[in-house]
Design a protein around this motif. Structure first.
Motif, PDB file in Angstrom:
ATOM      1  N   ASP A  18       9.524-105.936  22.951  1.00 14.20           N
ATOM      2  CA  ASP A  18       9.425-107.075  22.055  1.00 14.20           C
ATOM      3  C   ASP A  18       8.306-108.067  22.484  1.00 14.20           C
ATOM      4  O   ASP A  18       8.189-109.241  22.129  1.00 14.20           O
ATOM      5  CB  ASP A  18      10.712-107.970  22.300  1.00 14.20           C
ATOM      6  CG  ASP A  18      11.016-108.173  23.657  1.00 14.20           C
ATOM      7  OD1 ASP A  18      10.303-108.011  24.613  1.00 14.20           O
ATOM      8  OD2 ASP A  18      12.172-108.830  24.129  1.00 14.20           O
ATOM      9  N   ARG A  19       7.298-107.374  23.134  1.00 17.15           N
ATOM     10  CA  ARG A  19       6.094-108.344  23.373  1.00 17.15           C
ATOM     11  C   ARG A  19       5.644-108.708  22.131  1.00 17.15           C
ATOM     12  O   ARG A  19       5.089-109.824  21.911  1.00 17.15           O
ATOM     13  CB  ARG A  19       5.178-107.783  24.182  1.00 17.15           C
ATOM     14  CG  ARG A  19       3.779-108.282  24.632  1.00 17.15           C
ATOM     15  CD  ARG A  19       2.858-107.472  25.320  1.00 17.15           C
ATOM     16  NE  ARG A  19       1.813-108.297  25.752  1.00 17.15           N
ATOM     17  CZ  ARG A  19       0.793-108.215  26.474  1.00 17.15           C
ATOM     18  NH1 ARG A  19       1.179-107.210  27.520  1.00 17.15           N
ATOM     19  NH2 ARG A  19      -0.179-108.767  26.817  1.00 17.15           N
ATOM     20  N   LYS A  22       7.141-111.372  19.702  1.00 17.52           N
ATOM     21  CA  LYS A  22       7.610-112.869  20.330  1.00 17.52           C
ATOM     22  C   LYS A  22       6.073-113.393  20.264  1.00 17.52           C
ATOM     23  O   LYS A  22       6.004-114.630  19.967  1.00 17.52           O
ATOM     24  CB  LYS A  22       7.709-112.787  21.884  1.00 17.52           C
ATOM     25  CG  LYS A  22       9.332-112.491  21.763  1.00 17.52           C
ATOM     26  CD  LYS A  22       9.818-112.402  23.459  1.00 17.52           C
ATOM     27  CE  LYS A  22      11.435-112.429  23.427  1.00 17.52           C
ATOM     28  NZ  LYS A  22      11.805-112.927  24.855  1.00 17.52           N
ATOM     29  N   VAL A  23       4.911-112.745  20.420  1.00 16.70           N
ATOM     30  CA  VAL A  23       3.699-113.355  20.262  1.00 16.70           C
ATOM     31  C   VAL A  23       3.404-113.565  18.717  1.00 16.70           C
ATOM     32  O   VAL A  23       3.142-114.731  18.474  1.00 16.70           O
ATOM     33  CB  VAL A  23       2.637-112.337  20.782  1.00 16.70           C
ATOM     34  CG1 VAL A  23       1.132-113.168  20.350  1.00 16.70           C
ATOM     35  CG2 VAL A  23       2.745-112.228  22.315  1.00 16.70           C
ATOM     36  N   ALA A  25       5.622-114.486  16.424  1.00 16.35           N
ATOM     37  CA  ALA A  25       6.657-115.405  16.250  1.00 16.35           C
ATOM     38  C   ALA A  25       5.871-116.802  16.685  1.00 16.35           C
ATOM     39  O   ALA A  25       5.850-117.750  15.783  1.00 16.35           O
ATOM     40  CB  ALA A  25       7.916-115.423  17.243  1.00 16.35           C
ATOM     41  N   ARG A  26       5.138-116.774  17.684  1.00 17.60           N
ATOM     42  CA  ARG A  26       4.516-118.130  18.238  1.00 17.60           C
ATOM     43  C   ARG A  26       3.169-118.272  17.219  1.00 17.60           C
ATOM     44  O   ARG A  26       2.866-119.508  16.834  1.00 17.60           O
ATOM     45  CB  ARG A  26       4.187-118.168  19.576  1.00 17.60           C
ATOM     46  CG  ARG A  26       5.257-118.134  20.583  1.00 17.60           C
ATOM     47  CD  ARG A  26       4.743-118.378  21.883  1.00 17.60           C
ATOM     48  NE  ARG A  26       5.992-118.115  22.916  1.00 17.60           N
ATOM     49  CZ  ARG A  26       5.741-118.404  24.269  1.00 17.60           C
ATOM     50  NH1 ARG A  26       4.781-118.924  24.629  1.00 17.60           N
ATOM     51  NH2 ARG A  26       6.784-118.250  24.969  1.00 17.60           N
ATOM     52  N   ILE A  27       2.716-117.278  16.769  1.00 13.20           N
ATOM     53  CA  ILE A  27       1.341-117.487  15.952  1.00 13.20           C
ATOM     54  C   ILE A  27       1.777-117.950  14.907  1.00 13.20           C
ATOM     55  O   ILE A  27       1.201-118.910  14.071  1.00 13.20           O
ATOM     56  CB  ILE A  27       0.578-116.005  15.860  1.00 13.20           C
ATOM     57  CG1 ILE A  27       0.010-115.546  16.971  1.00 13.20           C
ATOM     58  CG2 ILE A  27      -0.257-115.989  14.690  1.00 13.20           C
ATOM     59  CD1 ILE A  27      -0.470-114.006  17.228  1.00 13.20           C
ATOM     60  N   ARG A  29       4.492-119.775  14.156  1.00 10.67           N
ATOM     61  CA  ARG A  29       5.160-120.950  14.165  1.00 10.67           C
ATOM     62  C   ARG A  29       3.867-121.931  14.257  1.00 10.67           C
ATOM     63  O   ARG A  29       3.865-122.972  13.610  1.00 10.67           O
ATOM     64  CB  ARG A  29       5.826-121.054  15.497  1.00 10.67           C
ATOM     65  CG  ARG A  29       6.969-122.423  15.382  1.00 10.67           C
ATOM     66  CD  ARG A  29       7.724-121.969  16.747  1.00 10.67           C
ATOM     67  NE  ARG A  29       8.772-121.279  16.529  1.00 10.67           N
ATOM     68  CZ  ARG A  29       9.579-121.030  17.322  1.00 10.67           C
ATOM     69  NH1 ARG A  29       9.448-121.394  18.838  1.00 10.67           N
ATOM     70  NH2 ARG A  29      10.810-120.253  17.360  1.00 10.67           N
ATOM     71  N   ASP A  30       2.818-121.659  14.894  1.00  8.98           N
ATOM     72  CA  ASP A  30       1.736-122.338  15.308  1.00  8.98           C
ATOM     73  C   ASP A  30       0.815-122.561  13.936  1.00  8.98           C
ATOM     74  O   ASP A  30       0.400-123.554  13.549  1.00  8.98           O
ATOM     75  CB  ASP A  30       0.719-121.791  16.329  1.00  8.98           C
ATOM     76  CG  ASP A  30       1.232-121.996  17.405  1.00  8.98           C
ATOM     77  OD1 ASP A  30       2.116-122.653  17.926  1.00  8.98           O
ATOM     78  OD2 ASP A  30       0.681-121.385  18.440  1.00  8.98           O
ATOM     79  N   TYR A  37      13.859-116.070  14.341  1.00  6.04           N
ATOM     80  CA  TYR A  37      13.785-114.563  15.294  1.00  6.04           C
ATOM     81  C   TYR A  37      15.243-114.176  15.853  1.00  6.04           C
ATOM     82  O   TYR A  37      15.973-114.840  16.201  1.00  6.04           O
ATOM     83  CB  TYR A  37      12.871-114.833  16.574  1.00  6.04           C
ATOM     84  CG  TYR A  37      12.990-113.750  17.309  1.00  6.04           C
ATOM     85  CD1 TYR A  37      12.633-112.551  16.882  1.00  6.04           C
ATOM     86  CD2 TYR A  37      13.338-113.831  18.822  1.00  6.04           C
ATOM     87  CE1 TYR A  37      12.584-111.431  17.766  1.00  6.04           C
ATOM     88  CE2 TYR A  37      13.271-112.461  19.660  1.00  6.04           C
ATOM     89  CZ  TYR A  37      12.783-111.318  19.022  1.00  6.04           C
ATOM     90  OH  TYR A  37      13.126-110.175  19.937  1.00  6.04           O
ATOM     91  N   LEU A  38      15.605-112.948  14.999  1.00  2.00           N
ATOM     92  CA  LEU A  38      17.065-112.781  15.216  1.00  2.00           C
ATOM     93  C   LEU A  38      16.819-111.783  16.598  1.00  2.00           C
ATOM     94  O   LEU A  38      18.214-111.695  17.013  1.00  2.00           O
ATOM     95  CB  LEU A  38      17.409-111.798  14.056  1.00  2.00           C
ATOM     96  CG  LEU A  38      17.224-112.534  12.641  1.00  2.00           C
ATOM     97  CD1 LEU A  38      17.748-111.290  11.628  1.00  2.00           C
ATOM     98  CD2 LEU A  38      18.276-113.409  12.449  1.00  2.00           C
ATOM     99  N   GLY A  39      16.029-111.307  17.091  1.00  2.00           N
ATOM    100  CA  GLY A  39      16.189-110.644  18.257  1.00  2.00           C
ATOM    101  C   GLY A  39      16.471-109.283  18.240  1.00  2.00           C
ATOM    102  O   GLY A  39      15.968-108.647  17.208  1.00  2.00           O
ATOM    103  N   SER A 116      -5.575-109.627  14.468  1.00  2.38           N
ATOM    104  CA  SER A 116      -5.879-110.833  15.013  1.00  2.38           C
ATOM    105  C   SER A 116      -4.866-111.976  14.422  1.00  2.38           C
ATOM    106  O   SER A 116      -4.239-111.741  13.513  1.00  2.38           O
ATOM    107  CB  SER A 116      -7.268-111.331  14.932  1.00  2.38           C
ATOM    108  OG  SER A 116      -7.472-111.575  13.333  1.00  2.38           O
ATOM    109  N   ALA A 117      -4.841-113.114  14.946  1.00  2.00           N
ATOM    110  CA  ALA A 117      -3.624-114.015  14.779  1.00  2.00           C
ATOM    111  C   ALA A 117      -3.959-114.349  13.285  1.00  2.00           C
ATOM    112  O   ALA A 117      -3.099-114.560  12.509  1.00  2.00           O
ATOM    113  CB  ALA A 117      -3.902-115.419  15.468  1.00  2.00           C
TER     114      ALA A 117
END
Lengths: 137, 553
Positions: A18-19, A22-23, A25-27, A29-30, A37-39, A116-117
């Motif tokens: 899940d690395r 999760k990254v 998800a933050r990208i 969101r930013d 995120y359901l997990g 890339s992001a």
């Protein structure tokens, strides 16, 4: 097009890596998106339910277990059967040569390792825009 | 070992004499210990404590690779047991000296191939194992009394260990002869890899049972490999990898001591598994610090008196996460540098990643190149001539100290969380999201650095010319693997004695209910009746429940 993209992110099946998701998800969101995120250990049925409840614009899956050729098409099928015409975007360890088969199965975008992001954000935005256009025509 | 041996006041000359005596007691390899130009080199340089001397910063063996090279252990597993068996025999033929088994995701999660959860994942990322019959095939025509086997499995580790024991038994090899390691490190699953089944506390009970069983019956077996590898792959820093891993190690020690086990007896059977990433000196410092911290804590905090229980022995794997899908051949260079760091850090065994792993499971040719990379480090570079050749270098010693300092800060935090107990602190850290939060933050920080170009990754954000020229042959798992495995499982199920299976499974549940009983004998009985991984797991789940992680970004 809607103002703010709402995207469901999930790990489908047993794979626990899940690395990446999760990254991502933050990208996203930013970048101003609303990320749900359901997990881990989600099923296609569970994701469909969440997509309906959350009125999601897209579903993003992360796959590192070489099961993408089975699982990603199953996700697309489950959404369509629920009359949800939202794009499915997948990322992870996906060999280039599988892209065509995934696209044929209705996957909107495939993001490989090292995307890339900006590429991630663009892929989601474009997939959502395309699907909305497609839905209107 | 006398108490003078650990006295810091021992003179350098006395330490040197003791080191020489220890070296003479161990045979050396029949190769010339000299440079390529013919200059003879000594077995060690610099100051005491020397390799083989407490706190083992410089290595756990006095002569290190002069006496014996590390085990070149290549991790393999895909498709059905017979497919992986062929790869194993190939690796042994090419000079591999230990086997290492990768299981597919359903097996790792305790699901059978015919479970709805397993759809699309059977035999994909490792070998599919449902029953004893698969383990028999996996090691077919391999003499288990002569190879050492590593099994990377955690949630259902007790079941797979039982299958290995019975498969060996059927070829006339008894548990006492079996040598190898089972990963069995459940704590890092909640922190990083996420392949758990039961909640943390019952999982610790299973592990304690396995430690007891193997300590009593399998003197050559390592019942746990405390693994930082996955913590690092999930995105942690080097210091977090070091700290979380050793903290987990302390947690297992505290659990085993609480169960009445002798720290000297099981302490010597513990082993570790670290990542070797790209920052060369940071990795070497991390590995040297790991040995020093472990030795000090085992001796001072846990009261171990046997020097074997002070020694942090470890396997290392190069960093899969550092491999790029862009210009994949460049990964061969990355792996070589990481392998060298692992060797200069004093590893006991090593897996080198294959250059195509950012795209798929490794192909046979890529695996061979990865093994050859180790052989080049071992036989061509001369680094094996001297134990801890970097010891005493100011930067290396500073880095070692710095890694230790950062790790001690984490231990202090966990001790506070756990009210004086690392075991409790680790449980608390799992429950309150401390570990996953720290790791996710570090992973995101790294990703941002790559994205902004602050951190250069060759072929990804710089030097991208040639990214389109790649022509790599990837390993494909045949579509019929899943069908073959399902047929096989159905056949095994139809041939077994259903009533005996049922009784054995009830025995497992009954034993699980009794915290004072050891689960291993009941699991062995169920395995002998060809009960499946999932059936045995479910028999325990009835008592232990299933762990679900809170989804936090």
């Amino acid at each position: 097009m809607q103002d703010r993209i709402r995207i469901i992110l999930a790990k489908l099946g047993l794979d626990g890596h899940d690395r990446g998701i999760k990254v991502v998800a933050r990208i996203l969101r930013d970048a101003g998106m609303e990320v749900i995120y359901l997990g881990l250990r989600q099923t296609t049925a569970g994701i469909v339910t969440a997509a309906l409840e959350e009125d999601a614009d897209a579903v993003g899956l992360s796959m590192h277990n070489a099961g993408h050729l089975t699982l990603a098409p199953a996700m697309v099928k489950a959404l369509r059967e629920a009359d949800l015409n939202i794009p499915v975007i997948i990322g992870g360890i996906i060999p280039d040569e599988d892209r065509e088969r995934l696209t044929e199965a209705g996957v909107a975008a495939v993001l490989g390792p090292g995307a890339s992001a900006e590429e991630v954000v663009q892929a989601v935005r474009q997939a959502v825009a395309r699907q909305s256009d497609g839905g209107a025509s | 070992m006398s108490s003078a041996a650990v006295d810091s006041a021992e003179s350098a000359a006395a330490a040197r004499a003791r080191w020489e005596a220890a070296c003479q007691a161990t045979p050396t390899r029949a190769v010339p210990f000299e440079t390529m130009s013919g200059v003879p080199v000594d077995g060690v340089y610099g100051d005491p404590p020397f390799p083989g001397q407490f706190p083992y910063t410089r290595g756990i063996h006095p002569a290190m690779y002069r006496s014996r090279l590390w085990t070149m252990r290549m991790f393999a597993g895909f498709g059905t047991a017979l497919d992986t068996n062929r790869r194993f025999r190939e690796l042994l033929k090419h000079g591999g000296t230990g086997l290492s088994t990768a299981f597919d995701m359903p097996t790792l999660m305790g699901r059978d191939s015919d479970s709805p959860w397993s759809l699309g994942e059977v035999g994909r990322a490792g070998v599919a194992v449902d029953t004893l019959a698969d383990v028999e095939d996996l090691f077919r025509d391999i003499d288990l009394s002569r190879v050492s086997t590593s099994m990377t499995i955690n949630g259902p580790a007790a079941v797979l260990l039982a299958m290995y024991i019975v498969a060996a038994e059927k070829t006339g090899v008894v548990p006492e002869q079996l040598s190898g390691t089972i990963q069995n490190d459940i704590l890092k699953e909640y922190q990083a890899q996420k392949e758990y089944i039961y909640p943390p506390r019952p999982s610790m009970r299973i592990i304690t049972d396995m430690i007891r069983y193997t300590t009593a019956h399998m003197p050559r077996w390592h019942p746990i490999s405390i693994s930082g590898y996955h913590i690092r792959e999930a995105g942690s820093t080097a210091a977090q990898e070091l700290a979380f891993t050793l903290a987990n190690g302390f947690a297992y020690v505290e659990a085993a001591i609480a169960a009445g086990e002798d720290v000297n007896a099981f302490g010597r059977r513990l082993s570790f598994f670290f990542n070797s990433h790209l920052d060369f000196f940071e990795e070497i410092g991390k590995l040297r610090a790991a040995r020093r911290i472990w030795a000090r804590w085992m001796k001072d905090h846990y009261g171990a008196t046997n020097e074997k229980a002070w020694m942090c022995r470890f396997h290392t794997q190069t960093a899969g996460v550092s491999l790029t899908a862009q210009q994949p051949e460049n990964n061969i260079a990355r792996v070589a540098i990481q392998a060298l760091a692992a060797v200069l850090g004093g590893t006991q065994s090593l897996h080198t990643d294959s250059y195509d792993e950012a795209m798929a499971l490794p192909s046979e040719k890529a695996v061979r190149i990865a093994l050859r990379t180790q052989q080049i480090v071992a036989h061509e570079t001369g680094v094996t001539n001297v134990a801890d050749p970097l010891g005493g270098a100011p930067f290396v010693e500073w880095m070692t100290d710095e890694m230790e300092r950062q790790a001690e800060a984490v231990f202090a935090h966990l001790l506070e969380l756990g009210d004086g107990s690392i075991l409790e602190g680790v449980f608390q850290g799992i429950e309150n999201g401390y570990f996953v939060g720290e790791i996710a933050d570090a992973a995101y920080r790294y990703e941002r650095e790559v994205n902004s170009g602050r951190r250069i990754v060759v072929g990804v954000n710089r030097f991208t010319e040639g990214n389109d020229e790649t022509d790599v042959n990837l390993l494909r798992i045949e579509e019929d693997t899943e069908r073959d495995q399902l047929e096989r499982l159905a056949r095994v199920k139809s041939e077994r004695n259903d009533r005996a299976v049922q009784e054995a499974l009830e025995g497992v549940t009954r034993t699980a209910r009794d915290p004072s009983a050891n689960l291993m004998p009941a699991i062995l009985t169920a395995v002998r009746e060809y009960a499946t991984v999932e059936e045995i797991g479910t028999a325990m789940e009835q008592v232990f429940g299933r762990y679900v992680e809170r989804a936090v970004v």
